[in-house]
Design an enzyme around this catalytic site. Structure first.
Site, PDB file in Angstrom:
ATOM      1  N   HIS A 135       7.070   1.366 -11.995  1.00 19.68           N
ATOM      2  CA  HIS A 135       5.861   2.190 -11.646  1.00 19.68           C
ATOM      3  C   HIS A 135       5.087   2.711 -13.090  1.00 19.68           C
ATOM      4  O   HIS A 135       5.894   2.900 -13.961  1.00 19.68           O
ATOM      5  CB  HIS A 135       6.192   3.525 -10.939  1.00 19.68           C
ATOM      6  CG  HIS A 135       4.994   4.033 -10.315  1.00 19.68           C
ATOM      7  ND1 HIS A 135       4.540   5.219 -11.063  1.00 19.68           N
ATOM      8  CD2 HIS A 135       4.112   4.259  -9.152  1.00 19.68           C
ATOM      9  CE1 HIS A 135       3.519   5.708 -10.504  1.00 19.68           C
ATOM     10  NE2 HIS A 135       3.483   5.063  -9.414  1.00 19.68           N
ATOM     11  N   GLU A 194      -1.567  -1.213  -9.166  1.00 15.83           N
ATOM     12  CA  GLU A 194      -1.874   0.079  -9.393  1.00 15.83           C
ATOM     13  C   GLU A 194      -2.516   0.240 -10.707  1.00 15.83           C
ATOM     14  O   GLU A 194      -1.711   0.564 -11.861  1.00 15.83           O
ATOM     15  CB  GLU A 194      -0.473   1.127  -9.025  1.00 15.83           C
ATOM     16  CG  GLU A 194       0.225   0.767  -7.783  1.00 15.83           C
ATOM     17  CD  GLU A 194       0.882   1.943  -7.344  1.00 15.83           C
ATOM     18  OE1 GLU A 194       0.465   2.603  -6.356  1.00 15.83           O
ATOM     19  OE2 GLU A 194       1.815   2.568  -8.103  1.00 15.83           O
ATOM     20  N   GLY A 205      -3.125   9.089  -9.310  1.00 16.52           N
ATOM     21  CA  GLY A 205      -2.714  10.479  -9.496  1.00 16.52           C
ATOM     22  C   GLY A 205      -3.901  11.441  -9.629  1.00 16.52           C
ATOM     23  O   GLY A 205      -5.379  10.965  -9.574  1.00 16.52           O
ATOM     24  N   SER A 238      -5.039   6.449  -6.130  1.00 19.02           N
ATOM     25  CA  SER A 238      -6.123   7.245  -5.551  1.00 19.02           C
ATOM     26  C   SER A 238      -6.489   6.538  -4.083  1.00 19.02           C
ATOM     27  O   SER A 238      -7.588   6.846  -3.702  1.00 19.02           O
ATOM     28  CB  SER A 238      -7.224   7.430  -6.289  1.00 19.02           C
ATOM     29  OG  SER A 238      -6.800   8.526  -7.423  1.00 19.02           O
TER      30      SER A 238
HETATM   31  P1  PGA Z   1      -1.706   8.335  -5.982  1.00 14.35           P
HETATM   32  O1  PGA Z   1      -0.535   7.877  -6.380  1.00 14.35           O
HETATM   33  O2  PGA Z   1      -2.419   7.801  -4.558  1.00 14.35           O
HETATM   34  O3  PGA Z   1      -1.551   9.797  -5.729  1.00 14.35           O
HETATM   35  O4  PGA Z   1      -2.752   8.062  -7.106  1.00 14.35           O
HETATM   36  C1  PGA Z   1      -0.494   6.229  -6.326  1.00 14.35           C
HETATM   37  C2  PGA Z   1       0.880   6.004  -7.012  1.00 14.35           C
HETATM   38  O5  PGA Z   1       1.465   6.633  -8.020  1.00 14.35           O
HETATM   39  O6  PGA Z   1       1.643   5.152  -6.300  1.00 14.35           O
END
Ligand code: PGA
Length: 258
Positions: free
Chosen positions: A97, A169, A175, A215
């Site tokens: 991640h 991602e 975030g 997001s």
């Molecule tokens: P988020 O996180 O949807 O809150 O942006 C995604 C992730 O880190 O997998």
């Protein structure tokens, strides 16, 4: 390709009590959406109790850890090995991640070791890849993602490919500070990633699920899910409450996403 994948990683959030309450709620919702395969990746300390809960409810919810070490055992204080996670009976390991890569010095090479270890022990590995905003601005996202995928899958045998998932991602989209990606960008990069997998594994490369995350929310989930070669969504904040997660499931169903 199997069912469209929907899952969440709640990072370093939720106590065990909160995680269990969430898991309980989610397992109640899941039977309403048999067209989707659901998964959660939660903090280590919650996993045993979650396994018991999921099994007691005979749920199809897949359970995963957010990280793993690549050695079976040894002098690695504070780390958790795939053997320990296997004992819990997990289905899934999330590997690489962006927060692991950015804050804990994970590299493409350690990601590769973890992928190989996870596959060796029979897990499905959810490999996260992503680009920085600067790389996007310089127009090298495709190269960055291709490199990450090739290194992550180095030495992965075709016979294990049915236990490989890849999530794109973008670091810049994840975030609270994240900027949601344009669906056209997601579309073109997922098509590119599919091409990388086909280059590596031929026709078999077409069966590896490609998820998108960063997001994702009720406003954009359908647009992302409709992109070429998006086979699942990996959702953070918008899935941390079962009611907002269920709204997304309903929107996807109404849009005919399978
Ligand atoms: P988020 O996180 O949807 O809150 O942006 C995604 C992730 O880190 O997998």
């Amino acid at each position: 390709m199997g069912k469209f994948l929907l899952g969440t990683n709640w990072k370093m959030n939720k106590t065990t009590a909160e995680g269990l309450a969430y898991t309980d709620g989610l397992t109640d919702i899941i039977p309403k959406f048999p067209e989707y395969q659901f998964f959660i990746c939660s903090p280590y300390v919650q996993l045993w109790k979650q396994r018991e809960l999921i099994d007691s409810k005979k749920s199809t919810l897949m359970l995963g850890a957010q990280n793993v070490h690549y050695e079976d055992c040894g002098q690695f204080t504070g780390e958790i090995s795939p053997v320990m996670l296997k004992e819990i009976g997990l289905d899934l390991l999330e590997i690489g991640h962006s927060e692991r890569r950015q804050y804990y010095n994970e590299t493409d090479y350690t990601v590769n070791k973890k992928v190989l270890a996870g596959l060796k022990h029979g897990f499905t590995t959810l490999i996260c890849v992503g680009d920085y905003m600067q790389e996007k601005e310089f127009g090298v996202s495709a190269e960055v993602l291709a490199k990450q995928i090739k290194i992550a899958l180095h030495g992965v045998d075709e016979k294990d490919l049915d236990r490989v998932w890849i999530a794109y991602e973008p670091y810049w989209a994840i975030g609270v500070q994240g900027i949601p990606a344009e669906p056209e960008v997601v579309d073109s990069l997922h098509t590119m990633m599919r091409g990388v997998l086909v280059d590596l594994y031929g026709e078999r490369g077409k069966d590896v699920p490609l998820l998108f995350g960063g997001s994702v929310n009720i406003k954009n989930a359908v647009a992302y899910a409709k992109c070429q070669d998006v086979n699942g969504l990996f959702i953070g904040r918008a899935a941390w409450h079962t009611d907002t997660f269920e709204e997304i499931m309903t929107a996807l169903r109404e849009a005919g996403i399978r």
